[in-house]
Design an enzyme around this catalytic site. Sequence first.
Site, PDB file in Angstrom:
ATOM      1  N   ASP A  10      66.015 -30.578 -51.913  1.00  0.00           N
ATOM      2  CA  ASP A  10      65.837 -31.372 -53.124  1.00  0.00           C
ATOM      3  C   ASP A  10      65.577 -30.387 -54.257  1.00  0.00           C
ATOM      4  O   ASP A  10      64.511 -29.771 -54.323  1.00  0.00           O
ATOM      5  CB  ASP A  10      64.651 -32.323 -52.965  1.00  0.00           C
ATOM      6  CG  ASP A  10      64.399 -33.187 -54.189  1.00  0.00           C
ATOM      7  OD1 ASP A  10      65.012 -32.922 -55.242  1.00  0.00           O
ATOM      8  OD2 ASP A  10      63.585 -34.119 -54.099  1.00  0.00           O
TER       9      ASP A  10
ATOM     10  N   LYS B  42      73.516 -33.599 -70.702  1.00  0.00           N
ATOM     11  CA  LYS B  42      74.837 -33.056 -70.406  1.00  0.00           C
ATOM     12  C   LYS B  42      75.189 -31.932 -71.386  1.00  0.00           C
ATOM     13  O   LYS B  42      75.722 -30.889 -70.999  1.00  0.00           O
ATOM     14  CB  LYS B  42      75.897 -34.166 -70.436  1.00  0.00           C
ATOM     15  CG  LYS B  42      75.920 -35.036 -69.199  1.00  0.00           C
ATOM     16  CD  LYS B  42      76.255 -34.223 -67.951  1.00  0.00           C
ATOM     17  CE  LYS B  42      76.427 -35.098 -66.735  1.00  0.00           C
ATOM     18  NZ  LYS B  42      76.698 -34.308 -65.504  1.00  0.00           N
TER      19      LYS B  42
ATOM     20  N   THR C 159      87.766 -40.620 -56.139  1.00  0.00           N
ATOM     21  CA  THR C 159      87.288 -40.941 -54.805  1.00  0.00           C
ATOM     22  C   THR C 159      87.793 -42.344 -54.490  1.00  0.00           C
ATOM     23  O   THR C 159      88.257 -43.066 -55.372  1.00  0.00           O
ATOM     24  CB  THR C 159      85.752 -40.923 -54.739  1.00  0.00           C
ATOM     25  OG1 THR C 159      85.245 -41.953 -55.569  1.00  0.00           O
ATOM     26  CG2 THR C 159      85.196 -39.577 -55.195  1.00  0.00           C
TER      27      THR C 159
ATOM     28  N   TYR D 115      71.477 -39.122 -71.350  1.00  0.00           N
ATOM     29  CA  TYR D 115      72.683 -38.592 -70.706  1.00  0.00           C
ATOM     30  C   TYR D 115      73.371 -37.581 -71.617  1.00  0.00           C
ATOM     31  O   TYR D 115      73.728 -36.480 -71.201  1.00  0.00           O
ATOM     32  CB  TYR D 115      73.592 -39.771 -70.402  1.00  0.00           C
ATOM     33  CG  TYR D 115      74.891 -39.481 -69.697  1.00  0.00           C
ATOM     34  CD1 TYR D 115      74.924 -38.830 -68.483  1.00  0.00           C
ATOM     35  CD2 TYR D 115      76.094 -39.925 -70.245  1.00  0.00           C
ATOM     36  CE1 TYR D 115      76.130 -38.604 -67.827  1.00  0.00           C
ATOM     37  CE2 TYR D 115      77.301 -39.718 -69.599  1.00  0.00           C
ATOM     38  CZ  TYR D 115      77.312 -39.051 -68.382  1.00  0.00           C
ATOM     39  OH  TYR D 115      78.501 -38.840 -67.738  1.00  0.00           O
TER      40      TYR D 115
END
Length: 322
Positions: free
Chosen positions: A81, A183, A214, A179
């Site tokens: 972690d 980023k 995916t 975010y």
Amino acid sequence: MAEGEGRRPPRLDGTVAVVTGASRGVGRGIALALGESGATVYVTGRSSRTGERTEGLPGTVEDVAEEITARGGTGIPVRCDHTDDADNRALADLVRERHGRLDLLVNNAWAGYERSAEVRFDAPFWQQPMWRYDLCAASLRAQYDVTRLLVPLMLPQRAGLVIGIGFTDGDTYLGQAAYDVFKHGSDRLNRAFAADLRKHGVTALALHPGFVRTERVEAAWEALSAGPAAVLHSVEYVGRAVAHLAADPGVSERAGTVLTTGDLAEEYGFDDVDGRRPPAFRLEGRMTLATRMDRLNRVAAAATAAAATTGTSAGSAGTGTP
């Protein structure tokens, strides 16, 4: 062209690499591509056969390590972690004990999408819970901590490469305050790493995937009847970019830069696993990246819930961008 037909991956025999957050998604694709090139890859992540899996999603560090070895590399699974300083120190100690050096570090681990179904990912900042800010902040802190602990393993040979996986698009607002800040902070952090490392022969840079293909992401876009299908690509497309960078003797000239997978594919001449060569992803139109991710995450969460009810697999757990 069929996958693998006529492809000659760059050779990285003898290269020792760490890929963080590699139990699934983009990290997995990077680790597998490095294994295909013959590298020894430490696969880190919180999901392990011996413990819990992040949000109950499929994929473990052991799974990926075995795939790496099957492709000709050497996979070493490490349950880690990266928000835990002790785990990061243990990882550095393990690499030092087993190999005494490190050639490549790929900072891919990112927890900012977790719990996405609880509150709209693109909600304005005053409606966002502090735990969302904390997830993004902890992800950036983790990159900083693991890099400061592992870079000393590169310094004695005056060579090495640090790659930060992220996404920004110039000054375009990504659609969610925390975010966006973290980023952009990730790109800036890699620029700072590059400046500090320049005199020591170690290169740091940032690499941006596009929308990663995916099974669940593809299904999500199909369900939404929207999305940049032309730039969807596999997780291994990013991995091939990393492998080419690691094998490039002139990579130091890229120190402090922000690169894109699509642009590198054109430059190095590699394709995705399906023979396509998707271009670099750019944000266009009025829909922000955060809104795109909110829709993807909600459809993916519904698919996971449905799979849990029926006992079937929902496919890869990777989100559209890292």
